[in-house]
Design an enzyme around this catalytic site. Structure first.
Site, PDB file in Angstrom:
ATOM      1  N   LYS A 170      76.918 -48.136  25.400  1.00  0.00           N
ATOM      2  CA  LYS A 170      76.152 -46.956  25.012  1.00  0.00           C
ATOM      3  C   LYS A 170      74.905 -47.343  24.209  1.00  0.00           C
ATOM      4  O   LYS A 170      73.969 -46.580  24.097  1.00  0.00           O
ATOM      5  CB  LYS A 170      77.017 -46.048  24.116  1.00  0.00           C
ATOM      6  N   GLY A 171      74.931 -48.557  23.638  1.00  0.00           N
ATOM      7  CA  GLY A 171      73.923 -48.942  22.660  1.00  0.00           C
ATOM      8  C   GLY A 171      72.482 -48.932  23.143  1.00  0.00           C
ATOM      9  O   GLY A 171      71.558 -48.751  22.354  1.00  0.00           O
TER      10      GLY A 171
ATOM     11  N   ASP B  28      70.584 -53.499  24.105  1.00  0.00           N
ATOM     12  CA  ASP B  28      70.154 -53.127  22.760  1.00  0.00           C
ATOM     13  C   ASP B  28      69.931 -54.363  21.890  1.00  0.00           C
ATOM     14  O   ASP B  28      68.910 -54.506  21.235  1.00  0.00           O
ATOM     15  CB  ASP B  28      71.165 -52.166  22.092  1.00  0.00           C
TER      16      ASP B  28
ATOM     17  N   ASP C 212      73.425 -60.999  20.778  1.00  0.00           N
ATOM     18  CA  ASP C 212      73.970 -61.704  19.631  1.00  0.00           C
ATOM     19  C   ASP C 212      74.467 -63.064  20.142  1.00  0.00           C
ATOM     20  O   ASP C 212      73.682 -63.986  20.316  1.00  0.00           O
ATOM     21  CB  ASP C 212      75.088 -60.811  19.058  1.00  0.00           C
TER      22      ASP C 212
ATOM     23  N   LYS D 112      69.074 -61.872  18.309  1.00  0.00           N
ATOM     24  CA  LYS D 112      69.511 -62.715  17.178  1.00  0.00           C
ATOM     25  C   LYS D 112      69.747 -64.115  17.735  1.00  0.00           C
ATOM     26  O   LYS D 112      70.904 -64.508  17.935  1.00  0.00           O
ATOM     27  CB  LYS D 112      70.846 -62.194  16.620  1.00  0.00           C
TER      28      LYS D 112
ATOM     29  N   PHE E  35      73.869 -57.471  10.221  1.00  0.00           N
ATOM     30  CA  PHE E  35      74.461 -56.428  11.058  1.00  0.00           C
ATOM     31  C   PHE E  35      73.616 -55.166  10.949  1.00  0.00           C
ATOM     32  O   PHE E  35      73.462 -54.595   9.869  1.00  0.00           O
ATOM     33  CB  PHE E  35      75.918 -56.147  10.697  1.00  0.00           C
ATOM     34  N   VAL E  36      73.035 -54.765  12.077  1.00  0.00           N
ATOM     35  CA  VAL E  36      72.107 -53.631  12.070  1.00  0.00           C
ATOM     36  C   VAL E  36      72.658 -52.459  12.872  1.00  0.00           C
ATOM     37  O   VAL E  36      73.460 -52.643  13.791  1.00  0.00           O
ATOM     38  CB  VAL E  36      70.720 -54.041  12.615  1.00  0.00           C
TER      39      VAL E  36
ATOM     40  N   ASP F  67      75.538 -49.125  16.933  1.00  0.00           N
ATOM     41  CA  ASP F  67      76.573 -48.470  16.138  1.00  0.00           C
ATOM     42  C   ASP F  67      77.365 -49.435  15.278  1.00  0.00           C
ATOM     43  O   ASP F  67      77.331 -50.646  15.466  1.00  0.00           O
ATOM     44  CB  ASP F  67      77.582 -47.782  17.078  1.00  0.00           C
TER      45      ASP F  67
HETATM   46  P1  IMP Z   1      77.144 -60.505  22.256  1.00  0.00           P
HETATM   47  O1  IMP Z   1      78.070 -60.584  23.438  1.00  0.00           O
HETATM   48  O2  IMP Z   1      77.682 -61.259  21.091  1.00  0.00           O
HETATM   49  O3  IMP Z   1      75.733 -60.906  22.591  1.00  0.00           O
HETATM   50  O4  IMP Z   1      77.188 -59.010  21.769  1.00  0.00           O
HETATM   51  C1  IMP Z   1      76.263 -58.083  22.149  1.00  0.00           C
HETATM   52  C2  IMP Z   1      76.738 -56.691  21.788  1.00  0.00           C
HETATM   53  O5  IMP Z   1      77.373 -56.667  20.510  1.00  0.00           O
HETATM   54  C3  IMP Z   1      75.576 -55.754  21.667  1.00  0.00           C
HETATM   55  O6  IMP Z   1      75.273 -55.144  22.905  1.00  0.00           O
HETATM   56  C4  IMP Z   1      76.054 -54.767  20.624  1.00  0.00           C
HETATM   57  O7  IMP Z   1      76.803 -53.743  21.239  1.00  0.00           O
HETATM   58  C5  IMP Z   1      76.955 -55.583  19.733  1.00  0.00           C
HETATM   59  N1  IMP Z   1      76.263 -56.079  18.531  1.00  0.00           N
HETATM   60  C6  IMP Z   1      75.886 -57.348  18.232  1.00  0.00           C
HETATM   61  N2  IMP Z   1      75.252 -57.435  17.060  1.00  0.00           N
HETATM   62  C7  IMP Z   1      75.216 -56.174  16.576  1.00  0.00           C
HETATM   63  C8  IMP Z   1      74.668 -55.575  15.383  1.00  0.00           C
HETATM   64  O8  IMP Z   1      74.057 -56.223  14.517  1.00  0.00           O
HETATM   65  N3  IMP Z   1      74.835 -54.233  15.259  1.00  0.00           N
HETATM   66  C9  IMP Z   1      75.481 -53.471  16.182  1.00  0.00           C
HETATM   67  N4  IMP Z   1      75.992 -53.972  17.322  1.00  0.00           N
HETATM   68  C10 IMP Z   1      75.868 -55.313  17.506  1.00  0.00           C
HETATM   69 MG    MG Z   2      75.466 -53.418  23.759  1.00  0.00          MG
END
Ligand code: IMP
Ligand code: MG
Length: 181
Positions: free
Chosen positions: A44-45, A100, A103, A131, A153-154, A160
């Site tokens: 949803k982000g 969105d 990470d 990030k 963490f944003v 969300d």
């Molecule tokens: P990844 O698989 O670790 O790259 O995670 C990506 C997903 O984690 C993003 O699409 C977000 O939904 C969530 N996420 C990662 N960092 C944050 C943050 O700082 N705030 C909120 N959601 C986050």
């Molecule tokens: Mg996401």
């Protein structure tokens, strides 16, 4: 209760977001002229970024929505579930995935693998926030990045914490006491 009170600091305000998103819209419009791309919004982000981005793209395009989940609260489980798959064929199409935030990159890496099996002509990624210091995969290089941010963490503008704060109009750093509770 006012959700703004849970924010430690505003990292990116609405004006900065809109200005940068407009630049990316223009870039995509010129890069994808005559390519009729499929814009894939990751629910949803990405919904706020997706909506603002698409409204300024002036070439023909199609929308698709996909839902994957990997996060529980503020820490990644490292496990990715695809809860919804595209309804239109991606074969020989130019695909742009709208995210969105990237990470670790684990979520997108898994999604990209599924998309590749559908034999698109190309796949590129745009993410509002990046990030890079947290990356754990090497196959995820977003072509269009809104903002590179530090390891905080944003929330807000679609992002969300436990399904809250998506409706804030800016990107804010959440107070530690909220996610450490
Ligand atoms: P990844 O698989 O670790 O790259 O995670 C990506 C997903 O984690 C993003 O699409 C977000 O939904 C969530 N996420 C990662 N960092 C944050 C943050 O700082 N705030 C909120 N959601 C986050
Ligand atoms: Mg996401």
């Amino acid at each position: 209760m006012n959700i703004n009170n849970d924010i430690k600091a505003v990292l990116i305000n609405k004006e900065e977001l809109e200005k940068r998103i407009l630049e990316i819209s223009k870039q995509i419009s010129s890069d994808y002229l005559d390519k009729n791309p499929v814009m894939i919004c990751l629910l949803k982000g990405s919904i706020s970024y997706f909506a603002h981005l698409c409204e300024h793209i002036y070439i023909p395009l199609e929308y698709e929505f996909l839902r994957a989940s990997s996060y529980h609260g503020a820490t990644s489980s490292g496990e990715v579930k695809l809860l919804h798959v595209p309804t239109i064929s991606l074969k020989n199409r130019h695909v742009i995935i709208i995210e969105d935030i990237i990470d670790t990159g684990i979520t997108l890496s898994a999604i990209k693998k599924v998309m590749m099996e559908m034999q698109p002509a190309s796949i590129e990624i745009t993410t509002l926030l990046d990030k890079p210091s947290r990356r754990q995969v090497n196959d995820i290089v977003p072509k269009y990045v809104g903002f590179t941010i530090p390891d905080e963490f944003v929330v807000g503008f679609g992002l969300d914490f436990n399904e809250k704060y998506r409706n804030l109009p800016y990107i804010g750093i959440l107070k530690e006491e909220i996610y450490q509770k």
